[in-house]
Design an enzyme around this catalytic site. Structure first.
Site, PDB file in Angstrom:
ATOM      1  N   ASP A 171       4.231   6.716  15.084  1.00 51.27           N
ATOM      2  CA  ASP A 171       4.997   6.345  16.272  1.00 51.27           C
ATOM      3  C   ASP A 171       5.783   5.073  15.967  1.00 51.27           C
ATOM      4  O   ASP A 171       5.211   4.055  15.578  1.00 51.27           O
ATOM      5  CB  ASP A 171       4.046   6.082  17.449  1.00 51.27           C
ATOM      6  CG  ASP A 171       4.800   5.668  18.702  1.00 51.27           C
ATOM      7  OD1 ASP A 171       5.327   6.573  19.392  1.00 51.27           O
ATOM      8  OD2 ASP A 171       4.886   4.461  18.984  1.00 51.27           O
ATOM      9  N   TYR A 184      11.861  -1.678  17.524  1.00 50.14           N
ATOM     10  CA  TYR A 184      10.892  -2.406  16.696  1.00 50.14           C
ATOM     11  C   TYR A 184      11.593  -3.020  15.479  1.00 50.14           C
ATOM     12  O   TYR A 184      11.972  -2.313  14.545  1.00 50.14           O
ATOM     13  CB  TYR A 184       9.753  -1.494  16.234  1.00 50.14           C
ATOM     14  CG  TYR A 184       8.876  -0.932  17.342  1.00 50.14           C
ATOM     15  CD1 TYR A 184       8.837  -1.517  18.608  1.00 50.14           C
ATOM     16  CD2 TYR A 184       8.072   0.177  17.115  1.00 50.14           C
ATOM     17  CE1 TYR A 184       8.024  -0.989  19.616  1.00 50.14           C
ATOM     18  CE2 TYR A 184       7.250   0.692  18.116  1.00 50.14           C
ATOM     19  CZ  TYR A 184       7.242   0.106  19.364  1.00 50.14           C
ATOM     20  OH  TYR A 184       6.434   0.624  20.354  1.00 50.14           O
ATOM     21  N   GLN A 227       3.219   8.108  27.018  1.00 47.58           N
ATOM     22  CA  GLN A 227       2.631   7.060  26.166  1.00 47.58           C
ATOM     23  C   GLN A 227       2.363   5.826  27.037  1.00 47.58           C
ATOM     24  O   GLN A 227       3.274   5.055  27.314  1.00 47.58           O
ATOM     25  CB  GLN A 227       3.603   6.719  25.024  1.00 47.58           C
ATOM     26  CG  GLN A 227       3.019   5.691  24.098  1.00 47.58           C
ATOM     27  CD  GLN A 227       3.884   5.337  22.882  1.00 47.58           C
ATOM     28  OE1 GLN A 227       3.878   4.183  22.467  1.00 47.58           O
ATOM     29  NE2 GLN A 227       4.582   6.292  22.322  1.00 47.58           N
ATOM     30  N   ARG A 287      -1.047  -2.859   9.418  1.00 48.62           N
ATOM     31  CA  ARG A 287      -0.072  -3.654   8.668  1.00 48.62           C
ATOM     32  C   ARG A 287      -0.327  -3.663   7.170  1.00 48.62           C
ATOM     33  O   ARG A 287       0.447  -4.238   6.416  1.00 48.62           O
ATOM     34  CB  ARG A 287      -0.087  -5.095   9.184  1.00 48.62           C
ATOM     35  CG  ARG A 287       0.045  -5.182  10.683  1.00 48.62           C
ATOM     36  CD  ARG A 287       0.029  -6.616  11.178  1.00 48.62           C
ATOM     37  NE  ARG A 287       1.241  -7.317  10.773  1.00 48.62           N
ATOM     38  CZ  ARG A 287       1.630  -8.481  11.287  1.00 48.62           C
ATOM     39  NH1 ARG A 287       0.906  -9.068  12.223  1.00 48.62           N
ATOM     40  NH2 ARG A 287       2.720  -9.066  10.879  1.00 48.62           N
ATOM     41  N   GLY A 307      -2.021   0.539  15.484  1.00 47.39           N
ATOM     42  CA  GLY A 307      -1.130  -0.296  14.676  1.00 47.39           C
ATOM     43  C   GLY A 307      -1.838  -0.785  13.426  1.00 47.39           C
ATOM     44  O   GLY A 307      -2.974  -1.253  13.491  1.00 47.39           O
ATOM     45  N   ARG A 344       2.258 -12.279  20.558  1.00 48.15           N
ATOM     46  CA  ARG A 344       0.926 -12.455  21.130  1.00 48.15           C
ATOM     47  C   ARG A 344       0.672 -13.897  21.577  1.00 48.15           C
ATOM     48  O   ARG A 344      -0.212 -14.143  22.384  1.00 48.15           O
ATOM     49  CB  ARG A 344      -0.139 -11.989  20.126  1.00 48.15           C
ATOM     50  CG  ARG A 344      -0.065 -10.484  19.883  1.00 48.15           C
ATOM     51  CD  ARG A 344      -1.014 -10.015  18.815  1.00 48.15           C
ATOM     52  NE  ARG A 344      -0.644 -10.507  17.490  1.00 48.15           N
ATOM     53  CZ  ARG A 344      -1.259 -10.158  16.363  1.00 48.15           C
ATOM     54  NH1 ARG A 344      -2.252  -9.301  16.398  1.00 48.15           N
ATOM     55  NH2 ARG A 344      -0.861 -10.642  15.201  1.00 48.15           N
ATOM     56  N   TRP A 384       4.933  -0.598  15.211  1.00 50.32           N
ATOM     57  CA  TRP A 384       5.589  -1.716  15.890  1.00 50.32           C
ATOM     58  C   TRP A 384       5.584  -2.971  14.997  1.00 50.32           C
ATOM     59  O   TRP A 384       6.636  -3.560  14.712  1.00 50.32           O
ATOM     60  CB  TRP A 384       4.889  -1.986  17.230  1.00 50.32           C
ATOM     61  CG  TRP A 384       5.381  -3.162  18.018  1.00 50.32           C
ATOM     62  CD1 TRP A 384       6.506  -3.908  17.794  1.00 50.32           C
ATOM     63  CD2 TRP A 384       4.753  -3.734  19.169  1.00 50.32           C
ATOM     64  NE1 TRP A 384       6.612  -4.897  18.745  1.00 50.32           N
ATOM     65  CE2 TRP A 384       5.543  -4.816  19.600  1.00 50.32           C
ATOM     66  CE3 TRP A 384       3.594  -3.434  19.888  1.00 50.32           C
ATOM     67  CZ2 TRP A 384       5.222  -5.600  20.713  1.00 50.32           C
ATOM     68  CZ3 TRP A 384       3.267  -4.212  20.999  1.00 50.32           C
ATOM     69  CH2 TRP A 384       4.082  -5.283  21.400  1.00 50.32           C
ATOM     70  N   GLN A 442      -6.234  -2.684   6.338  1.00 50.48           N
ATOM     71  CA  GLN A 442      -6.436  -2.445   7.778  1.00 50.48           C
ATOM     72  C   GLN A 442      -6.634  -0.956   8.046  1.00 50.48           C
ATOM     73  O   GLN A 442      -7.429  -0.586   8.912  1.00 50.48           O
ATOM     74  CB  GLN A 442      -5.253  -2.995   8.573  1.00 50.48           C
ATOM     75  CG  GLN A 442      -5.225  -4.516   8.586  1.00 50.48           C
ATOM     76  CD  GLN A 442      -4.293  -5.105   9.625  1.00 50.48           C
ATOM     77  OE1 GLN A 442      -3.418  -4.419  10.156  1.00 50.48           O
ATOM     78  NE2 GLN A 442      -4.453  -6.380   9.904  1.00 50.48           N
TER      79      GLN A 442
END
Ligand SMILES: NC(=O)c1ccc[n+]([C@@H]2O[C@H](COP(=O)([O-])OP(=O)(O)OC[C@H]3O[C@@H](n4cnc5c(N)ncnc54)[C@H](OP(=O)(O)O)[C@@H]3O)[C@@H](O)[C@H]2O)c1
Length: 313
Positions: free
Chosen positions: A46, A51, A168, A276, A274, A222, A11, A280
């Site tokens: 996914d 997105y 999901q 990036r 998720g 967010r 995403w 991570q």
């Protein structure tokens, strides 16, 4: 299809400048993150057409094209966008077919491994949408079909038309609502469950701070999410601290503890995580095999009982 306990969530790889963006994202970092996860054994990704309005699917295609260890690719339909970058919902059969063709083109594949209805909206069109998904499967455009964000009644309406391979839903120690009805239903009826936002979109990684939240870019969704605002934010960061403490005992990160918390539920097949950047990935990859003890699960339940409104096991 045999999938690893965690999959790559793409995403945030869609980047910013759309309604549900995550602020700017460097494509080369996204691609390096996907490569790092595949090299560590993750075997699925996914994504969704919406997105980054097609961008995430294109990045996934660039990352996996030419790889010998090509992952399973899961994507989603029903959130449609136009040239003005406006997003709307559709479960009309002709729209789903058009979306599927567009995703196949962007992903540069002949078949999508798992095709999912992203949201059950508009509700009266759920049957039409699921019928269209079953046809795409029969034609071989997609190998398996699933749904996302559906409730039990909507799942039952679909199952009367064609089997559902997977659901999901959102699931984390901050958002455990699906434990009440939906997870037991899936377990009983042998529907696979791949949960999303297991670290509540970054809140439970152990690196989120109030200062960082205050500085989210304008195009990071967010900024508007209630769990990133008071009074929920302070309590959620306390939970992340507890997960950090539990993780430290095993040399694991808070994020790995948060993901392991979702995987402890018998209905959960796998978690979508998720990432990036390759850094991570390094911070969460241990979740592939890390599991919590009963005492640690009880510690998290005790925190929730004391500090959060709903008590959970
Ligand atoms: N079906 C649906 O409606 C739906 C909805 C939501 C998500 N999903 C799927 O589920 C996937 C995962 O959900 P999610 O992305 O919301 O949340 P998540 O997995 O709970 O959190 C991912 C975020 O945590 C941060 N992070 C990851 N690893 C980290 C590390 N090692 N150290 C510090 N921070 C780290 C990153 O954000 P920052 O660096 O920006 O903090 C990353 O984008 C999505 O990518 C998508 O595929 C589906």
């Amino acid at each position: 299809m045999e999938i690893t306990p965690i999959g790559i969530g793409a995403w945030a790889m869609g980047g910013g400048e759309w309604t549900f963006g995550w602020g700017p994202q460097d494509d080369s970092q996204s691609i390096a993150a996907i490569h790092a996860a595949l090299d560590r054994g993750v075997n699925w990704i996914d994504t969704a057409a919406v997105y980054g309005l097609g961008h995430s699917e294109e990045v996934v295609a660039r990352a996996v094209g030419g790889r010998s260890n090509r992952p399973y690719t899961f994507t989603k339909c029903s959130l449609v966008f136009n040239d003005k970058r406006e997003i709307s919902n559709s479960l009309k059969a002709d729209s789903i077919r058009r979306e599927c063709e567009a995703s196949l083109r962007r992903l540069k594949v002949d078949t999508i491994d798992l095709y999912q209805i992203h949201w059950p909206n508009p509700d009266p069109d759920v049957e039409e949408g699921w019928g269209a998904m079953a046809k795409l499967k029969a034609e071989g455009k997609v190998r398996w079909i699933g749904v996302s964000n559906f409730n039990v009644a909507q799942i039952e309406r679909c199952r009367a038309i064609a089997p559902i391979t997977s659901l999901q839903p959102p699931y984390s120690a901050i958002s455990p609502e699906v434990e009440d009805e939906i997870l037991p239903y899936c377990e009983k009826n042998r529907i696979g469950v791949i949960v999303y936002s297991p670290m509540k979109s970054g809140l439970l990684t152990g690196t989120m701070t109030k200062a960082r939240v205050a500085k989210f870019p304008e195009d990071d969704f967010r900024r508007r999410a209630p769990s990133f605002k008071e009074p929920e934010l302070s309590r959620n960061l306390e939970l992340a601290e507890l997960m950090k403490t539990i993780g430290a005992r095993h040399n694991r990160s808070a994020g790995e503890v948060a993901i392991a918390w979702t995987l402890r539920h018998p209905a959960v097949t796998a978690a979508i995580v998720g990432v990036r950047s390759p850094g991570q990935v390094a911070g969460v990859i241990g979740a592939i095999d890390f599991r919590l003890t009963a005492a640690e699960i009880a510690e998290i339940a005790a925190f929730r009982q004391q500090r959060m409104s709903t008590a959970i096991s």
